[in-house]
Design a protein around this motif. Sequence first.
Motif, PDB file in Angstrom:
ATOM      1  N   THR A   1      17.613  33.854  16.544  1.00 43.29           N
ATOM      2  CA  THR A   1      16.125  33.348  15.534  1.00 43.29           C
ATOM      3  C   THR A   1      16.624  32.269  14.991  1.00 43.29           C
ATOM      4  O   THR A   1      15.406  31.175  15.221  1.00 43.29           O
ATOM      5  N   THR A   2      17.525  31.327  14.846  1.00 44.73           N
ATOM      6  CA  THR A   2      17.386  30.638  14.163  1.00 44.73           C
ATOM      7  C   THR A   2      18.523  29.704  15.124  1.00 44.73           C
ATOM      8  O   THR A   2      20.030  29.899  14.410  1.00 44.73           O
TER       9      THR A   2
ATOM     10  N   ASN B   1      15.171  22.967  11.540  1.00 41.76           N
ATOM     11  CA  ASN B   1      15.221  23.871  12.182  1.00 41.76           C
ATOM     12  C   ASN B   1      15.583  25.128  11.646  1.00 41.76           C
ATOM     13  O   ASN B   1      16.085  26.025  12.137  1.00 41.76           O
ATOM     14  N   ALA B   2      16.721  24.660   9.809  1.00 41.43           N
ATOM     15  CA  ALA B   2      16.861  25.788   9.908  1.00 41.43           C
ATOM     16  C   ALA B   2      16.325  26.019   8.469  1.00 41.43           C
ATOM     17  O   ALA B   2      16.194  27.398   8.507  1.00 41.43           O
TER      18      ALA B   2
ATOM     19  N   MET C   1      16.573  30.702   8.414  1.00 44.66           N
ATOM     20  CA  MET C   1      17.482  31.081   8.832  1.00 44.66           C
ATOM     21  C   MET C   1      17.403  32.289   8.161  1.00 44.66           C
ATOM     22  O   MET C   1      17.379  32.892   6.696  1.00 44.66           O
TER      23      MET C   1
END
Length: 372
Positions: A126-127, A192-193, A196
């Motif tokens: 997903t992450t 983009n984290a 998470m």
Amino acid sequence: MKFSIERGTLLKALAQAQSVVERRNTIPILANVLIEAEGDKVSFRATDLDIEVVDRAPAMVERGGATTASAVMLHEIVRKLPEGALVSITADPASARLTIAAGRSTFSLATLPKEDFPVMASPDYTTNFAAPAPVLRRLFDKAKFAISTEETRYYLNGVYMHTATGEDGPVLRCVATDGHRLARIDAPLPANAEGMPGVIVPRKTVGELRKLLDDDEAQIAVSVSETKIRFATPAITLTSKVIDGTFPDYSRVIPMGNSRRLEVDASEFAKAVDRVATVSSERSRAVKLSLDEDRLVLSVNAPDSGAAEEELAVAYDSDRLEIGFNAKYLLEIASQVDRENAVFLFNSSGDPTLMREGNDTSAIYVVMPMRV
């Protein structure tokens, strides 16, 4: 399958693979490494069903193919070959043997079918984000000493990696605790984290991950799902299940109101603790810290073996305080300090103590006191 590969390159790839393999297991195929040759690369895959590592290395491939052979035995053979040797590896499906030849040495190992080798299923991550190797190395290296080894509290047998809000905004955070001490390390949140899922990375995975993080120039691709985590460089991919459990609310044990401040040279402090702890009984290893104005006395009194005392010049201007700690915990925490000075914040002799590096709050440690 037939290929030739430089001995040093092969040894490095096999070292990572064979360390994942469990020495004692009841499933023979799990003792093997899956060797796959194609194009100008050979990949070595090993798993213990919880962790899977794939190491890719350049090679001169004459015939493509795949087979499996004992990871530990293959590593030992290659380790004992002369440096700089060109190693030729041939798999013969008819005889189910793997031949390793270098110079005048020839070895033959039994193989098992590649179809029997379990490949870890990849979930939908997903992450996905990338982080520099030194950043991840700092996060895990500084936290891992506090991982619990108590199997009953399995959810503490790893490093809890998650996103959080630090003093200066969002951070990527690693936390480990065993109930006696706690480490909380922050790094700026990579792009983009966000969002998470928080995951508990098992102790063995943390140890294997360390080998990927030695290259200061490397960017590590990190992929996270609810059940697995993957760390990848162009050469190595490490995939691991995460611990299925809920990490406790660690923020409740981090003291916020400790006002008694001690500043001490971290290296001198660690050496002094180590010296006075020499006489303490192994069972408790308790060291007493007696604090007065700009003065710290470390002492150990072990009636069965002896006593020791050492004085250090420190910066301390609060009330007199006597507090005891397990010497091993103090040494492990002091050894995490990269800067010159360690800062300890106390409340009373019975309350948790906070430690950090100078004024840097991106790495903080908590240690519980002992009665002395």
